[in-house]
Design a protein around this motif. Structure first.
Motif, PDB file in Angstrom:
ATOM      1  N   LEU A  54     -17.031  11.708  20.730  1.00  0.00           N
ATOM      2  CA  LEU A  54     -16.668  12.940  20.023  1.00  0.00           C
ATOM      3  C   LEU A  54     -17.376  14.165  20.610  1.00  0.00           C
ATOM      4  N   THR A  55     -17.074  15.329  20.049  1.00  0.00           N
ATOM      5  CA  THR A  55     -17.618  16.585  20.580  1.00  0.00           C
ATOM      6  C   THR A  55     -18.517  17.285  19.566  1.00  0.00           C
ATOM      7  N   GLU A  56     -17.978  17.524  18.368  1.00  0.00           N
ATOM      8  CA  GLU A  56     -18.673  18.386  17.394  1.00  0.00           C
ATOM      9  C   GLU A  56     -19.723  17.636  16.577  1.00  0.00           C
ATOM     10  N   SER A  57     -19.556  16.324  16.410  1.00  0.00           N
ATOM     11  CA  SER A  57     -20.508  15.547  15.605  1.00  0.00           C
ATOM     12  C   SER A  57     -21.579  15.033  16.555  1.00  0.00           C
ATOM     13  N   ILE A  94     -14.557  17.670   9.187  1.00  0.00           N
ATOM     14  CA  ILE A  94     -15.157  18.033  10.478  1.00  0.00           C
ATOM     15  C   ILE A  94     -14.023  17.992  11.491  1.00  0.00           C
ATOM     16  N   LYS A  95     -13.779  19.132  12.131  1.00  0.00           N
ATOM     17  CA  LYS A  95     -12.681  19.185  13.113  1.00  0.00           C
ATOM     18  C   LYS A  95     -13.240  18.778  14.461  1.00  0.00           C
ATOM     19  N   ASP A  96     -13.023  17.523  14.811  1.00  0.00           N
ATOM     20  CA  ASP A  96     -13.630  17.015  16.038  1.00  0.00           C
ATOM     21  C   ASP A  96     -12.552  16.657  17.056  1.00  0.00           C
ATOM     22  N   LYS A  97     -12.988  16.309  18.242  1.00  0.00           N
ATOM     23  CA  LYS A  97     -12.053  15.886  19.289  1.00  0.00           C
ATOM     24  C   LYS A  97     -12.788  15.080  20.349  1.00  0.00           C
ATOM     25  N   VAL A  98     -12.012  14.433  21.195  1.00  0.00           N
ATOM     26  CA  VAL A  98     -12.595  13.660  22.293  1.00  0.00           C
ATOM     27  C   VAL A  98     -13.364  14.619  23.195  1.00  0.00           C
ATOM     28  N   GLY A  99     -14.547  14.182  23.643  1.00  0.00           N
ATOM     29  CA  GLY A  99     -15.428  15.153  24.292  1.00  0.00           C
ATOM     30  C   GLY A  99     -16.049  14.732  25.605  1.00  0.00           C
ATOM     31  N   ALA A 100     -16.858  15.648  26.097  1.00  0.00           N
ATOM     32  CA  ALA A 100     -17.407  15.543  27.446  1.00  0.00           C
ATOM     33  C   ALA A 100     -18.698  14.738  27.538  1.00  0.00           C
ATOM     34  N   ASN A 149     -38.245  16.202  17.341  1.00  0.00           N
ATOM     35  CA  ASN A 149     -37.507  17.101  16.462  1.00  0.00           C
ATOM     36  C   ASN A 149     -36.030  16.821  16.611  1.00  0.00           C
ATOM     37  N   SER A 150     -35.386  16.466  15.520  1.00  0.00           N
ATOM     38  CA  SER A 150     -33.997  16.042  15.640  1.00  0.00           C
ATOM     39  C   SER A 150     -33.142  16.708  14.567  1.00  0.00           C
ATOM     40  N   ARG A 151     -31.936  17.070  14.925  1.00  0.00           N
ATOM     41  CA  ARG A 151     -31.035  17.592  13.889  1.00  0.00           C
ATOM     42  C   ARG A 151     -29.614  17.121  14.158  1.00  0.00           C
ATOM     43  N   ASN A 152     -28.882  16.932  13.078  1.00  0.00           N
ATOM     44  CA  ASN A 152     -27.489  16.479  13.168  1.00  0.00           C
ATOM     45  C   ASN A 152     -26.564  17.613  12.778  1.00  0.00           C
ATOM     46  N   THR A 153     -25.373  17.623  13.337  1.00  0.00           N
ATOM     47  CA  THR A 153     -24.389  18.601  12.881  1.00  0.00           C
ATOM     48  C   THR A 153     -23.547  18.038  11.741  1.00  0.00           C
ATOM     49  N   PHE A 154     -23.878  16.847  11.251  1.00  0.00           N
ATOM     50  CA  PHE A 154     -23.055  16.197  10.218  1.00  0.00           C
ATOM     51  C   PHE A 154     -23.953  15.323   9.347  1.00  0.00           C
ATOM     52  N   PRO A 155     -23.523  14.948   8.124  1.00  0.00           N
ATOM     53  CA  PRO A 155     -24.393  14.169   7.242  1.00  0.00           C
ATOM     54  C   PRO A 155     -24.630  12.756   7.784  1.00  0.00           C
ATOM     55  N   HIS A 156     -25.853  12.243   7.634  1.00  0.00           N
ATOM     56  CA  HIS A 156     -26.120  10.896   8.152  1.00  0.00           C
ATOM     57  C   HIS A 156     -25.764   9.830   7.106  1.00  0.00           C
ATOM     58  N   SER A 157     -25.598   8.610   7.572  1.00  0.00           N
ATOM     59  CA  SER A 157     -25.306   7.440   6.720  1.00  0.00           C
ATOM     60  C   SER A 157     -24.078   7.606   5.833  1.00  0.00           C
ATOM     61  N   ALA A 158     -23.102   8.404   6.256  1.00  0.00           N
ATOM     62  CA  ALA A 158     -21.904   8.566   5.426  1.00  0.00           C
ATOM     63  C   ALA A 158     -20.682   7.985   6.127  1.00  0.00           C
ATOM     64  N   GLY A 159     -20.918   7.025   6.995  1.00  0.00           N
ATOM     65  CA  GLY A 159     -19.788   6.390   7.654  1.00  0.00           C
ATOM     66  C   GLY A 159     -19.343   7.152   8.884  1.00  0.00           C
ATOM     67  N   ILE A 160     -20.110   8.157   9.294  1.00  0.00           N
ATOM     68  CA  ILE A 160     -19.919   8.741  10.614  1.00  0.00           C
ATOM     69  C   ILE A 160     -21.099   8.211  11.383  1.00  0.00           C
ATOM     70  N   GLN A 183     -28.611  16.639  23.759  1.00  0.00           N
ATOM     71  CA  GLN A 183     -27.597  16.680  22.710  1.00  0.00           C
ATOM     72  C   GLN A 183     -26.674  15.500  22.982  1.00  0.00           C
ATOM     73  N   SER A 184     -26.469  14.645  21.979  1.00  0.00           N
ATOM     74  CA  SER A 184     -25.601  13.489  22.219  1.00  0.00           C
ATOM     75  C   SER A 184     -24.632  13.279  21.051  1.00  0.00           C
ATOM     76  N   PRO A 185     -23.382  13.009  21.370  1.00  0.00           N
ATOM     77  CA  PRO A 185     -22.362  12.927  20.324  1.00  0.00           C
ATOM     78  C   PRO A 185     -22.272  11.567  19.636  1.00  0.00           C
ATOM     79  N   SER A 186     -21.615  11.579  18.505  1.00  0.00           N
ATOM     80  CA  SER A 186     -21.243  10.347  17.839  1.00  0.00           C
ATOM     81  C   SER A 186     -19.994   9.796  18.548  1.00  0.00           C
ATOM     82  N   ASN A 187     -19.569   8.626  18.161  1.00  0.00           N
ATOM     83  CA  ASN A 187     -18.299   8.128  18.701  1.00  0.00           C
ATOM     84  C   ASN A 187     -17.550   7.443  17.585  1.00  0.00           C
ATOM     85  N   ILE A 188     -16.242   7.327  17.761  1.00  0.00           N
ATOM     86  CA  ILE A 188     -15.464   6.601  16.753  1.00  0.00           C
ATOM     87  C   ILE A 188     -14.822   5.387  17.417  1.00  0.00           C
TER      88      ILE A 188
END
Ligand code: PMV
Length: 363
Positions: free
Chosen positions: A53-56, A352-358, A114-125, A25-30
């Protein structure tokens, strides 16, 4: 420091390899200071700094078995959110092919991913950041499982970051918890264009659980891809000014991330967001990724900050959605403000309620 990951010895000997799987599991970053413009093999024109990030996040399982057919053809099937995805399959096949000098064993295996995202792809996240970092971590796990060659955590992370970068530049920063920096900066001797480095040590406690409320102004796939945007920087009239500004902003932000000066944080982060989008508007051809809702929200954020003194800041990725950054202690006030004033400008009140993550996690 330049690194040589040519993996001549990473060839499987056994002819009856047991099938198996790895999962990450790997997060996005901003990005706070943006990477925009590249050269050579995915090397950045300027250093960048991001919050992890944590949730994305992307969750990727790589199933492997021995490939029957000989030769260097990459054999893989890629399922995204449970469905076969031709575009992703083609991109990952190409990526694995390019990685053969590093991981020659990829041509000896057959893959089902097999891959899944917790957020929409190609939408600027940065979905490519989470997707490519999850894949890169999985490939390093395979190397370690077959050859035991990545024993130390530092080696593992550095190689995963290097490999992730080859898939998508910003992905190399997602390997590290909390905050990461990628790209050579003279004042940071450990920095490199080839991989990111962690910034955990010395990160002011204010930032360790910083919030990022991602306001989904639009969920549509963006009209101009990031790779096209990077390419436009090659002939951009303001390119050299931009690269110098980014260096300056990296140096200032590094101090801020240590000393917790939120006023400066707001200034640097918002300037970076506007510079990124101004570059797009001044490219040839020019384009705009912000939407009317983006500007409405920016105005409201600035008004709220002025009225309350709460140091909220916005940033933007290559898309219309707003990342609203603020210290965790203001959660109640900011969530109320979002609910009452901002969500009305978001598609289906999306957030998406996200935060800095581990950082990434092997599952
Ligand atoms: O990693 P790429 O090629 O998708 O580029 C990402 C660029 C930005 O997200 C706009 C900025 C950044 O540093 O993440």
């Amino acid at each position: 420091m330049s690194i040589d990951y040519t993996g001549k010895n990473l060839i499987l000997e056994s002819s009856n390899l047991e099938a198996g799987k790895v999962k990450w599991q790997s997060p996005s970053n901003i990005a706070l200071v943006k990477y925009w413009g590249k050269f050579g093999n995915q090397l950045p024109r300027n250093p960048s700094i991001s919050f992890t990030l944590t949730e994305s996040y992307t969750e990727t399982e790589i199933e492997y078995s021995e490939k029957i057919e000989k030769g260097n053809r990459i054999e893989l099937e890629y399922l995204f959110n449970g469905q076969e995805n031709e575009a992703f399959t083609a991109r990952v096949k190409k990526y694995f092919h390019e990685l053969l000098p590093i991981f020659p064993f990829l041509q000896q295996l057959s893959f089902k991913i097999n891959s899944r995202n917790t957020f929409p792809h190609s939408a600027g996240i940065a979905s490519s950041a989470s997707a490519m970092s999850a894949l890169a971590l999985g490939l390093c796990s395979l190397e370690d499982r077959f050859f035991g060659s990545l024993a130390a955590d530092d080696d593992y992370e550095r190689k995963a970051s290097y490999v992730a970068r080859l898939g998508s530049g910003s992905a190399c920063r997602s390997i590290f918890a909390q905050a990461a920096m990628w790209g050579r900066l003279e004042s940071v001797p450990a920095s490199s264009d080839e991989y990111a480095i962690p910034m955990k040590d010395g990160l002011h406690e204010l930032f360790q659980d910083y919030r990022d409320s991602i306001l989904m102004v639009s969920r549509s796939v963006k009209s101009v891809s990031s790779s096209a945007g990077h390419q436009l920087m090659d002939t951009h009239p303001y390119a050299s000014v931009r690269y110098a500004e980014a260096r300056k902003n990296c140096n200032s932000l590094l101090s801020v991330l240590r000393n917790g000066d939120l006023e400066r944080f707001v200034e640097i982060v918002e300037t970076e967001a506007f510079q990124l989008h101004a570059l797009m508007m001044m490219s040839s051809p020019s384009y705009v990724l912000m939407e009317p809702g983006t500007l409405a929200i920016i105005g409201l954020i600035r008004q709220f900050r002025h009225d309350t003194g709460i140091p909220i800041a916005f940033t933007l990725d290559a898309g219309p959605n707003i990342h609203l950054l603020y210290p965790a202690k203001y959660l109640t006030e900011v969530e109320l403000f979002i609910e009452e004033e901002l969500l009305t400008h978001c598609e289906q009140r999306g957030i998406i309620k996200d935060k800095v993550g581990a950082g990434p996690l092997e599952i």
